[in-house]
Design a protein around this motif. Structure first.
Motif, mmCIF file in Angstrom:
data_model
loop_
_atom_site.group_PDB
_atom_site.id
_atom_site.type_symbol
_atom_site.label_atom_id
_atom_site.label_comp_id
_atom_site.label_asym_id
_atom_site.label_seq_id
_atom_site.Cartn_x
_atom_site.Cartn_y
_atom_site.Cartn_z
ATOM 1 N N ALA A 123 0.841 -1.196 0.000
ATOM 2 C CA ALA A 123 0.000 0.000 0.000
ATOM 3 C C ALA A 123 0.874 1.243 0.000
ATOM 4 N N VAL A 124 0.537 2.207 -0.851
ATOM 5 C CA VAL A 124 1.236 3.497 -0.889
ATOM 6 C C VAL A 124 0.276 4.543 -0.340
ATOM 7 N N VAL A 125 0.680 5.223 0.741
ATOM 8 C CA VAL A 125 -0.215 6.113 1.472
ATOM 9 C C VAL A 125 0.458 7.465 1.668
ATOM 10 N N SER A 126 -0.340 8.442 2.059
ATOM 11 C CA SER A 126 0.168 9.776 2.415
ATOM 12 C C SER A 126 -0.852 10.457 3.315
ATOM 13 N N LEU A 127 -0.364 11.433 4.068
ATOM 14 C CA LEU A 127 -1.266 12.181 4.945
ATOM 15 C C LEU A 127 -2.018 13.257 4.188
ATOM 16 N N ARG A 128 -1.351 13.872 3.195
ATOM 17 C CA ARG A 128 -1.949 14.989 2.469
ATOM 18 C C ARG A 128 -1.745 14.815 0.971
ATOM 19 N N GLY A 129 -2.534 15.555 0.190
ATOM 20 C CA GLY A 129 -2.348 15.546 -1.249
ATOM 21 C C GLY A 129 -1.079 16.291 -1.639
ATOM 22 N N GLY A 130 -0.565 15.975 -2.808
ATOM 23 C CA GLY A 130 0.640 16.622 -3.288
ATOM 24 C C GLY A 130 1.922 16.078 -2.698
ATOM 25 N N ALA A 131 1.846 14.930 -2.028
ATOM 26 C CA ALA A 131 3.035 14.346 -1.400
ATOM 27 C C ALA A 131 3.833 13.488 -2.364
ATOM 28 N N GLY A 132 3.342 13.252 -3.559
ATOM 29 C CA GLY A 132 4.027 12.382 -4.507
ATOM 30 C C GLY A 132 3.618 10.935 -4.388
ATOM 31 N N THR A 241 1.254 -6.706 -5.908
ATOM 32 C CA THR A 241 0.207 -5.745 -6.227
ATOM 33 C C THR A 241 0.499 -4.452 -5.491
ATOM 34 N N VAL A 242 0.658 -3.358 -6.226
ATOM 35 C CA VAL A 242 0.878 -2.039 -5.651
ATOM 36 C C VAL A 242 -0.457 -1.305 -5.644
ATOM 37 N N VAL A 243 -0.837 -0.762 -4.489
ATOM 38 C CA VAL A 243 -2.133 -0.099 -4.341
ATOM 39 C C VAL A 243 -1.908 1.372 -4.033
ATOM 40 N N ASP A 244 -2.366 2.240 -4.928
ATOM 41 C CA ASP A 244 -2.325 3.686 -4.706
ATOM 42 C C ASP A 244 -3.572 4.062 -3.917
ATOM 43 N N CYS A 245 -3.407 4.258 -2.611
ATOM 44 C CA CYS A 245 -4.547 4.460 -1.709
ATOM 45 C C CYS A 245 -5.057 5.898 -1.764
ATOM 46 N N PRO A 246 -6.299 6.121 -1.341
ATOM 47 C CA PRO A 246 -6.798 7.488 -1.209
ATOM 48 C C PRO A 246 -5.968 8.281 -0.204
ATOM 49 N N THR A 247 -5.932 9.591 -0.378
ATOM 50 C CA THR A 247 -5.169 10.456 0.515
ATOM 51 C C THR A 247 -5.754 10.425 1.919
ATOM 52 N N GLY A 248 -4.873 10.339 2.911
ATOM 53 C CA GLY A 248 -5.324 10.328 4.302
ATOM 54 C C GLY A 248 -5.518 8.931 4.831
ATOM 55 N N GLN A 256 -8.984 0.006 5.058
ATOM 56 C CA GLN A 256 -9.256 -1.378 4.708
ATOM 57 C C GLN A 256 -8.085 -2.003 3.960
ATOM 58 N N VAL A 257 -7.443 -1.242 3.077
ATOM 59 C CA VAL A 257 -6.278 -1.768 2.367
ATOM 60 C C VAL A 257 -5.177 -2.122 3.358
ATOM 61 N N LEU A 258 -4.985 -1.300 4.371
ATOM 62 C CA LEU A 258 -3.940 -1.564 5.355
ATOM 63 C C LEU A 258 -4.203 -2.861 6.124
ATOM 64 N N THR A 259 -5.464 -3.221 6.297
ATOM 65 C CA THR A 259 -5.740 -4.504 6.955
ATOM 66 C C THR A 259 -5.351 -5.680 6.075
ATOM 67 N N GLN A 260 -5.221 -5.445 4.762
ATOM 68 C CA GLN A 260 -4.885 -6.510 3.827
ATOM 69 C C GLN A 260 -3.445 -6.412 3.310
ATOM 70 N N HIS A 262 0.708 -6.264 3.112
ATOM 71 C CA HIS A 262 1.879 -6.904 3.702
ATOM 72 C C HIS A 262 2.968 -5.891 4.028
ATOM 73 N N ALA A 263 2.877 -4.701 3.448
ATOM 74 C CA ALA A 263 3.829 -3.629 3.711
ATOM 75 C C ALA A 263 3.228 -2.333 3.196
ATOM 76 N N ALA A 264 3.781 -1.211 3.654
ATOM 77 C CA ALA A 264 3.276 0.099 3.246
ATOM 78 C C ALA A 264 4.440 1.026 2.952
ATOM 79 N N VAL A 265 4.213 1.953 2.024
ATOM 80 C CA VAL A 265 5.178 2.996 1.691
ATOM 81 C C VAL A 265 4.507 4.329 1.961
ATOM 82 N N PHE A 266 5.168 5.174 2.737
ATOM 83 C CA PHE A 266 4.621 6.446 3.203
ATOM 84 C C PHE A 266 5.273 7.561 2.391
#
Length: 386
Positions: A123-132, A241-248, A256-260, A262-266
């Motif tokens: 999962a690829v996540v971020s706190l705010r938009g515009g983080a890349g 599988t790389v998942v581009d998650c919604p912002t926040g 829900q993606v985080l519950t599934q 195996h690792a996350a990129v912030f």
């Protein structure tokens, strides 16, 4: 006193007020059809016919009505991150010093090609938009697809018409519609037989056997049941599988993606506020009973050439929090906002991406409980809340 001569039309009159078309002072029979470049024959004597002709030529490159993304992809999609002068200077400098980029890329490639027992979800996540976030997700998807022999999946869950498909396309396919994850979820339900061919037929395809979903227009969350089922089905046929998650991280789909996962990129923007917020949240991540079960890596991204912060220094600061961290320097190719081609990005960024992809996959493989550990922790947390 009006100077208008008899028989002329007042300037304030709407030229399209007459259903037959604009009144230019000439008889309809005498007016010659107007020629427009790119049209076979453009007769604007009818407002309806004009609209039909314009709609038909809307995406025709010859008339200039090409979508902005397609036009920009053709102009800057093959523009390298470094100018010709910069590349020449680097080549000359390498004659007098050793450049470890090739060796580090080879080492990272071996990690990216590591075998997996079951499909790994990142999962690829971020706190705010515009983080890349989308740029990081596209770089990871492109790296896994180019180095692994099996097909790789990349899912766009951004409810605000995300750009993952655009970042993963090449100039020749920019602007081509790609099915969204909503369409993928609906199509999986109707498949007579769930196999790899059936799943890939519901997705778009980029070079190197990279299968993806396009921008969403539904707006609302995909939902726990549909998202869980979709991720589980996709993971059966794709090792990564790389998942581009919604912002926040409080968005229902991200949680829900985080519950599934195996690792996350912030993804962290190279700004003072972005780095401080990320450091605070990553400390919370490592202490939270649910999140601490998910390995996480931080990536500091610089989108401004004149940024006052050095992303490398900020990434080093984030490692002191206790997480793996890397940096993406300003890159003219990445900043174009269109399809990413790995050979054209900065060598430092290509190396950083490969090392990130290798490191986070190793963490995902090392997670013995898989995503189930995080899911169990989430259920325990929900139970305490009730």
């Amino acid at each position: 006193m009006s100077s208008m001569t008899p028989g002329t039309t007042p300037a304030s009159r709407d030229p399209w007020a007459d259903p037959a078309g604009p009144d230019d002072g000439r008889s309809r029979s005498a007016a010659a059809p107007r020629q427009v470049p790119g049209f076979v024959q453009a007769d604007w004597s009818s407002r309806g016919q004009m609209r039909q002709e314009l709609a038909r030529a809307q995406d025709d490159r010859r008339t200039g009505f090409e979508p902005v993304s397609g036009a920009l992809s053709r102009r800057v999609g093959d523009r390298p991150a470094l100018s010709l002068v910069a590349r020449a200077a680097r080549s000359a400098g390498n004659l007098f010093r050793h450049d470890p980029t090739a060796e580090r890329l080879q080492s990272a490639a071996r990690g990216v090609q590591a075998p997996v027992t079951t499909g790994r979800r990142i999962a690829v996540v971020s706190l705010r938009g515009g983080a890349g976030k989308t740029t990081v997700a596209a770089l990871l998807g492109r790296t896994y697809a180019s180095l692994r022999p099996e097909p790789v999946a990349a899912l766009d869950l951004d409810p605000g018409v995300g750009a993952l498909a655009l970042r993963l396309s090449d100039p020749s396919t920019a602007g081509v519609p790609v099915p969204s994850v909503d369409q993928l979820a609906a199509g999986l339900v109707g498949l007579p037989q769930v196999n790899q061919q059936g799943v890939t037929s519901l997705m778009g395809q980029a070079p190197d056997e990279l299968h993806l979903t396009g921008p969403r227009t539904a707006g609302g969350p995909l939902g726990r049941a549909r998202l869980t089922s979709t991720l589980a089905t996709v993971s059966r046929f794709f090792p990564v599988t790389v998942v581009d998650c919604p912002t926040g991280l409080d968005h229902p789909d991200t949680a829900q993606v985080l519950t599934q996962a195996h690792a996350a990129v912030f993804a962290v923007p190279a700004t003072a506020t972005g780095v401080d917020e990320a450091a605070g949240y990553l400390r919370h991540w490592l202490q939270d009973p649910f999140l601490s079960a998910i390995p996480v890596a931080a990536v500091v991204t610089a989108s401004d050439r004149a940024s006052a912060l050095d992303p490398l220094a900020q990434a080093a600061a984030l490692t002191r929090v206790g997480v793996m961290a890397g940096a993406l320097r300003y890159d003219r190719h990445l900043a174009g906002g269109v399809g990413i081609r790995l050979p054209l990005i900065r060598p430092e960024n290509r190396r950083a991406t490969a090392e990130l992809a290798s490191g986070i996959l190793a963490e995902a493989n090392r997670q013995r409980g898989g995503a189930g550990a995080a899911e169990a922790a989430g259920r325990r947390r929900e139970g305490r809340a009730q």
